[in-house]
Design a protein around this motif. Structure first.
Motif, PDB file in Angstrom:
ATOM      1  N   SER A  23      14.734 -45.929 -31.270  1.00 33.62           N
ATOM      2  CA  SER A  23      15.124 -45.060 -30.675  1.00 33.62           C
ATOM      3  C   SER A  23      14.905 -43.264 -31.055  1.00 33.62           C
ATOM      4  O   SER A  23      14.650 -41.758 -30.482  1.00 33.62           O
ATOM      5  N   GLU A  24      14.345 -43.007 -32.333  1.00 33.32           N
ATOM      6  CA  GLU A  24      13.666 -42.051 -32.988  1.00 33.32           C
ATOM      7  C   GLU A  24      12.357 -41.235 -32.379  1.00 33.32           C
ATOM      8  O   GLU A  24      12.301 -40.567 -32.001  1.00 33.32           O
ATOM      9  N   LEU A  25      11.567 -42.851 -31.124  1.00 30.93           N
ATOM     10  CA  LEU A  25      10.395 -42.687 -31.312  1.00 30.93           C
ATOM     11  C   LEU A  25      10.691 -41.693 -29.798  1.00 30.93           C
ATOM     12  O   LEU A  25      10.474 -40.825 -29.638  1.00 30.93           O
ATOM     13  N   ARG A  26      11.326 -42.402 -29.269  1.00 34.23           N
ATOM     14  CA  ARG A  26      11.769 -41.830 -27.359  1.00 34.23           C
ATOM     15  C   ARG A  26      12.525 -40.515 -27.932  1.00 34.23           C
ATOM     16  O   ARG A  26      11.917 -39.532 -26.949  1.00 34.23           O
ATOM     17  N   GLU A  27      13.778 -40.006 -28.783  1.00 37.22           N
ATOM     18  CA  GLU A  27      13.720 -39.046 -28.639  1.00 37.22           C
ATOM     19  C   GLU A  27      12.513 -37.823 -29.173  1.00 37.22           C
ATOM     20  O   GLU A  27      13.036 -36.291 -28.681  1.00 37.22           O
TER      21      GLU A  27
ATOM     22  N   LEU B 199      10.092 -31.242 -35.964  1.00 35.41           N
ATOM     23  CA  LEU B 199      10.652 -32.480 -36.032  1.00 35.41           C
ATOM     24  C   LEU B 199      10.439 -33.304 -37.374  1.00 35.41           C
ATOM     25  O   LEU B 199      11.184 -34.211 -37.983  1.00 35.41           O
ATOM     26  N   GLY B 200       9.888 -32.485 -38.242  1.00 40.00           N
ATOM     27  CA  GLY B 200      10.185 -32.843 -39.606  1.00 40.00           C
ATOM     28  C   GLY B 200       8.810 -34.626 -40.006  1.00 40.00           C
ATOM     29  O   GLY B 200       9.207 -34.843 -41.093  1.00 40.00           O
ATOM     30  N   LYS B 201       8.560 -34.403 -39.324  1.00 42.45           N
ATOM     31  CA  LYS B 201       6.597 -35.924 -38.831  1.00 42.45           C
ATOM     32  C   LYS B 201       6.120 -35.498 -39.918  1.00 42.45           C
ATOM     33  O   LYS B 201       5.643 -34.478 -39.696  1.00 42.45           O
ATOM     34  N   ASP B 202       5.505 -36.725 -40.993  1.00 42.05           N
ATOM     35  CA  ASP B 202       4.703 -36.196 -41.524  1.00 42.05           C
ATOM     36  C   ASP B 202       3.528 -36.419 -40.943  1.00 42.05           C
ATOM     37  O   ASP B 202       2.293 -35.805 -40.598  1.00 42.05           O
ATOM     38  N   SER B 203       2.988 -37.350 -39.713  1.00 45.34           N
ATOM     39  CA  SER B 203       2.488 -37.801 -38.763  1.00 45.34           C
ATOM     40  C   SER B 203       2.232 -37.395 -37.682  1.00 45.34           C
ATOM     41  O   SER B 203       3.734 -37.693 -36.714  1.00 45.34           O
ATOM     42  N   VAL B 204       1.489 -37.243 -36.905  1.00 45.79           N
ATOM     43  CA  VAL B 204       1.276 -37.177 -35.314  1.00 45.79           C
ATOM     44  C   VAL B 204       1.845 -37.841 -34.845  1.00 45.79           C
ATOM     45  O   VAL B 204       1.425 -37.801 -33.249  1.00 45.79           O
ATOM     46  N   ARG B 205       1.197 -39.170 -35.201  1.00 46.07           N
ATOM     47  CA  ARG B 205       1.472 -40.080 -34.368  1.00 46.07           C
ATOM     48  C   ARG B 205       3.424 -40.424 -33.981  1.00 46.07           C
ATOM     49  O   ARG B 205       3.258 -41.568 -32.822  1.00 46.07           O
ATOM     50  N   ASP B 206       3.299 -40.280 -34.425  1.00 50.03           N
ATOM     51  CA  ASP B 206       4.613 -40.258 -34.235  1.00 50.03           C
ATOM     52  C   ASP B 206       6.092 -39.260 -33.255  1.00 50.03           C
ATOM     53  O   ASP B 206       7.157 -39.586 -33.280  1.00 50.03           O
ATOM     54  N   VAL B 207       4.820 -38.613 -32.747  1.00 55.66           N
ATOM     55  CA  VAL B 207       5.153 -37.554 -31.591  1.00 55.66           C
ATOM     56  C   VAL B 207       4.299 -37.745 -29.846  1.00 55.66           C
ATOM     57  O   VAL B 207       4.298 -36.956 -29.510  1.00 55.66           O
ATOM     58  N   ILE B 208       3.410 -38.986 -30.112  1.00 57.40           N
ATOM     59  CA  ILE B 208       2.064 -39.638 -29.655  1.00 57.40           C
ATOM     60  C   ILE B 208       2.749 -40.083 -29.061  1.00 57.40           C
ATOM     61  O   ILE B 208       3.056 -41.470 -29.348  1.00 57.40           O
ATOM     62  N   ALA B 209       3.114 -40.688 -27.457  1.00 53.26           N
ATOM     63  CA  ALA B 209       4.280 -41.626 -27.046  1.00 53.26           C
ATOM     64  C   ALA B 209       2.660 -43.308 -27.551  1.00 53.26           C
ATOM     65  O   ALA B 209       3.164 -44.174 -27.092  1.00 53.26           O
ATOM     66  N   PHE B 210       1.457 -43.061 -26.720  1.00 56.32           N
ATOM     67  CA  PHE B 210       0.000 -43.950 -27.577  1.00 56.32           C
ATOM     68  C   PHE B 210      -1.248 -43.715 -28.160  1.00 56.32           C
ATOM     69  O   PHE B 210      -2.075 -43.486 -27.511  1.00 56.32           O
ATOM     70  N   PRO B 211       0.058 -43.433 -29.395  1.00 64.09           N
ATOM     71  CA  PRO B 211      -1.545 -42.534 -30.593  1.00 64.09           C
ATOM     72  C   PRO B 211      -2.373 -43.798 -30.450  1.00 64.09           C
ATOM     73  O   PRO B 211      -2.525 -45.062 -30.538  1.00 64.09           O
ATOM     74  N   LYS B 212      -4.318 -43.064 -30.913  1.00 66.16           N
ATOM     75  CA  LYS B 212      -4.851 -44.037 -31.522  1.00 66.16           C
ATOM     76  C   LYS B 212      -4.310 -44.025 -33.273  1.00 66.16           C
ATOM     77  O   LYS B 212      -4.052 -42.927 -33.689  1.00 66.16           O
ATOM     78  N   THR B 213      -5.187 -45.544 -33.802  1.00 71.14           N
ATOM     79  CA  THR B 213      -5.309 -45.441 -35.083  1.00 71.14           C
ATOM     80  C   THR B 213      -5.736 -44.677 -36.217  1.00 71.14           C
ATOM     81  O   THR B 213      -6.697 -43.858 -35.022  1.00 71.14           O
ATOM     82  N   GLY B 214      -5.223 -44.478 -37.199  1.00 68.81           N
ATOM     83  CA  GLY B 214      -6.387 -43.330 -37.968  1.00 68.81           C
ATOM     84  C   GLY B 214      -7.525 -43.672 -38.385  1.00 68.81           C
ATOM     85  O   GLY B 214      -7.847 -42.329 -37.812  1.00 68.81           O
ATOM     86  N   LYS B 215      -7.786 -44.198 -38.409  1.00 70.09           N
ATOM     87  CA  LYS B 215      -9.311 -43.813 -38.703  1.00 70.09           C
ATOM     88  C   LYS B 215     -10.254 -44.535 -37.881  1.00 70.09           C
ATOM     89  O   LYS B 215     -11.536 -43.647 -37.955  1.00 70.09           O
ATOM     90  N   LEU B 216     -10.581 -45.829 -36.537  1.00 67.22           N
ATOM     91  CA  LEU B 216     -10.730 -45.661 -35.745  1.00 67.22           C
ATOM     92  C   LEU B 216     -11.064 -44.827 -34.457  1.00 67.22           C
ATOM     93  O   LEU B 216     -11.819 -45.142 -33.654  1.00 67.22           O
ATOM     94  N   GLY B 217      -9.626 -44.185 -34.403  1.00 64.41           N
ATOM     95  CA  GLY B 217      -9.539 -43.773 -33.240  1.00 64.41           C
ATOM     96  C   GLY B 217      -9.806 -44.984 -32.055  1.00 64.41           C
ATOM     97  O   GLY B 217     -10.306 -44.732 -30.957  1.00 64.41           O
ATOM     98  N   GLU B 218      -9.285 -46.013 -32.879  1.00 62.57           N
ATOM     99  CA  GLU B 218      -8.981 -47.008 -31.584  1.00 62.57           C
ATOM    100  C   GLU B 218      -7.272 -47.352 -30.715  1.00 62.57           C
ATOM    101  O   GLU B 218      -6.184 -46.711 -31.466  1.00 62.57           O
ATOM    102  N   ASP B 219      -7.028 -47.729 -29.220  1.00 61.78           N
ATOM    103  CA  ASP B 219      -5.834 -47.735 -28.928  1.00 61.78           C
ATOM    104  C   ASP B 219      -5.840 -49.492 -29.297  1.00 61.78           C
ATOM    105  O   ASP B 219      -6.521 -50.127 -28.628  1.00 61.78           O
ATOM    106  N   PRO B 220      -4.639 -49.492 -29.856  1.00 62.05           N
ATOM    107  CA  PRO B 220      -5.043 -51.065 -30.376  1.00 62.05           C
ATOM    108  C   PRO B 220      -4.214 -52.017 -29.069  1.00 62.05           C
ATOM    109  O   PRO B 220      -4.434 -52.749 -28.906  1.00 62.05           O
TER     110      PRO B 220
END
Ligand code: ASP
Length: 657
Positions: free
Chosen positions: A184-188, A613-634
């Motif tokens: 729910s945190e991610l959806r919120e 939102l006090g999140k450390d990573s932008v991945r926590d506020v993006i619906a479909f983020p790419k992975t850190g190093k390789l820029g892949e959408d797994p």
């Protein structure tokens, strides 16, 4: 209107076995001459194609329900409790996954058997009668007053038994859909992000004149603006688009086109090193104003931030104009061009007072700059301070500082019980000066670090990185409390150009310089314009970055609005090759057509939402983020290999590496 009645209860069919058969590819194969039987999965699908609308959403239902009312609700089934052969309970979770209501099924009607065949998490429609729920106590009755006596239930899709999904479960990135569904945190966070967008829009569109939202093309062309681009090959032999690293050039052309104020939530693409929580594609709140200077832009952006904080945040909105700090001051006082200014630990230069022996002990450099800062200890306990710093330096976080070829840090624990309070290597005079400068208390930590005596360039100095890393480690280990609140500031007066390096080739000019922000940024003053001719490395730019708590939220600048000056900077100052210069001819043409002065900025929208939102990573506020190093959408497995056919279509050939 076509009526959409519930299918009869008896029409429900289990779908799993047939679905499995389909996956094996067997169900459609028929023997010659035999008419093709309707496969089971199509039967099942037919049952789900038509389903009745909900009579209301859960929130309305929960506020307006009355006993005896007939309702149809949509939602996901929870885990069923079978209390007896004739009695089952299950909670139905609404489509927003924020509310649930109890469904009761008694053996009196046919839906009972049906419910018992359904799996948790399956989407269903439920038809039933509202009744008051009998709860254990009055409090519970108030919190959860209603239940639905089940009359009909329609399965809309099965939730298979081979998927394991439970609240708060962490799923691998390739199952992002399950992660979104469980968290729910991610959806919120995504809902919050949408609200942030709306508030930004409200603020910008209420201005006089209002900002106008304009979309600019995503299929752009390759121009040496600064970052590495993604190319999009076309079917036309040898021709490619490039995805925009930002809408910078288009928005400046809009200023030349008589649009007074532009904004856009812009998708940007940069094929860059992704170490620092960056995404190859990201969103900017991008804006530009004509007949404007950097001052006007900063005022508008402060208004956006103030409205965001007063509308969406619990903490107080920042008041008054945001503090400004020059690049030089930020680098010398905090060793960073995006300093977290909440926790002190200011840096001071001390090489002029340190004994030569001490300097030789900490660095192989001749005539270095040496800087110092203090971290307050706690509990008046020098042993605890020593333990903290030893642990840090022995940890992976400390390794880069120990291995610095310019010398590792010099560490001193201020201890009133020791001779010269532990500052003996400083000598009496320097120790006294340092005491006056930093006013250390018993158990405080003093850190010195050398660096080459050269003008500041780039985003940080070694002591600035150490200050930041030590503070993070101190908070993580409980040695210091975390800093709170939001301290917004503008970093201004950046150098217009920085030395190019292999990792930052900039615009690829031959001058050994690249634009600190981008090559369209204007010099700050008339004196800076003169310096373009005499010493470009000394030119101060009208460039401003918005920083909060050690995070760069965005940056912008006043632009060169004069075509001749822009061409001079590209050709003579940066010394870009002639063929690359022509890549900018569209911009030069637009500036030449009486383009008014203009300035703008872009806020990193993902980063802004993460900070709020006090999140450390932008991945926590993006619906479909790419992975850190390789820029892949797994999840979708992108990027994917190009087929021979695709290579042929685009006239491409792979060469062996
Ligand atoms: N285009 C710039 C960037 O992407 C922002 C600006 O100067 O407006 O950083």
């Amino acid at each position: 209107m076509r009526s959409r009645s519930m299918p009869t209860v008896g029409s429900y069919v289990r779908i799993n076995s047939s679905r499995r058969a389909f996956h094996k590819g067997s169900c459609l194969r028929e023997q010659a001459g035999t008419p093709l039987a309707q496969p089971q999965f199509l039967e099942n699908y037919k049952q789900a194609v038509e389903f009745p609308p909900a009579t209301c959403d859960f929130q309305t239902f929960l506020s307006q329900a009355s006993p005896g009312q007939d309702v149809v609700l949509h939602g996901y089934l929870g885990v069923r409790s079978d209390l007896s052969k004739k009695l089952s309970f299950v909670r139905l979770q609404d489509p927003t996954m924020k509310h649930t209501i109890q469904i009761v099924s008694t053996g009196r009607n046919a839906s009972f058997e049906q419910l018992r065949n359904l799996r948790p998490n399956s989407p269903v429609t439920v038809k039933g009668k509202v009744q008051a729920k009998k709860a254990k106590d009055a409090e519970m009755e108030k919190r959860d007053p209603w239940e639905i006596s089940l009359e009909e239930i329609q399965l809309l899709n099965d939730f298979p038994g081979d998927i394991w999904m439970a609240p708060d479960m962490v799923h691998p990135p390739k199952h992002r859909h399950l992660q979104l569904r469980t968290s729910s945190e991610l959806r919120e966070a995504l809902e919050f992000r949408a609200r942030v967008r709306n508030v930004c829009r409200e603020e910008l569109e209420q201005g006089r004149p209002p900002f106008v939202e304009i979309e600019t093309p995503l299929l752009f062309k390759s121009t040496p603006e600064g970052a590495r681009e993604f190319l999009v090959p076309t079917r036309k032999h040898g021709l490619a688009y490039a995805l925009p690293q930002s809408p910078q050039q288009y928005k400046q052309i809009l200023m030349a086109s008589g649009i007074p104020r532009y904004y856009q939530f812009a998708r940007c693409f940069r094929d860059e090193d992704l170490r620092a929580d960056r995404q190859p594609e990201f969103t900017q709140l991008d804006l530009e104003m004509s007949f404007a200077t950097g001052e006007d832009v900063m005022r508008v952006v402060e208004g956006v931030i103030r409205r965001l904080w007063s509308t969406l945040m619990d903490t107080e909105a920042p008041s008054g104009p945001f503090r400004r700090l020059s690049y030089q001051d930020a680098m010398s006082r905090y060793g960073s061009d995006k300093p977290d200014t909440r926790y002190g630990m200011e840096i001071h230069r001390v090489e002029h007072l340190l004994p030569v022996d001490l300097i030789h002990k900490i660095t192989p450099l001749t005539n270095p700059i040496v800087e110092i800062f203090k971290i307050e200890g706690n509990d008046n306990d020098p042993a605890a301070t020593s333990e903290f710093i030893t642990r840090f330096l022995d940890s992976p976080a400390g390794a880069p500082f120990n291995e610095n070829p310019e010398g590792g840090p010099g560490i001193f624990v201020y201890d009133a019980k020791k001779p010269l309070c532990g500052l003996q290597p400083f000598g009496f005079q320097a120790a006294e000066y340092v005491e006056d400068l930093l006013e250390p208390d018993h158990s405080d930590l003093l850190v010195i670090q050398a660096r080459e005596a050269a003008p500041f360039s780039g985003g940080s100095t070694p002591i600035g990185d150490l200050r930041r890393a030590l503070h993070t480690a101190a908070v993580e280990s409980g040695f210091k409390p975390a800093a709170t609140g939001f301290d917004f500031l503008w970093i201004v007066d950046f150098p217009l150009f920085s030395p190019s390096s292999d990792s930052e080739p900039g615009q690829g000019g031959a001058a050994g310089l690249s634009s600190t922000h981008h090559p369209f940024t204007a010099p700050k003053s008339a004196a800076d314009v003169d310096l373009l001719l005499t010493d470009p490395t000394k030119v101060v730019a009208d460039h401003y970055d918005l920083v909060v708590n050690g995070v760069e939220l965005g940056g912008g600048s006043r632009r060169i609005h004069d075509a001749a000056v822009q061409e001079f900077v590209l050709r003579d100052v940066l010394q870009m090759p002639a063929e690359r210069l022509t890549d900018f001819s569209h911009l030069l043409d637009a500036l030449r057509a009486g383009c008014p002065p203009h300035a703008g900025l872009a806020l990193g929208f993902d980063r802004l939402v993460a900070v709020m939102l006090g999140k450390d990573s932008v991945r926590d506020v993006i619906a479909f983020p790419k992975t850190g190093k390789l820029g892949e959408d797994p999840m979708v497995k992108a990027p994917s290999p190009m087929t021979q056919e695709a290579l042929g279509t685009y006239h491409l050939r792979l060469v062996d590496e």
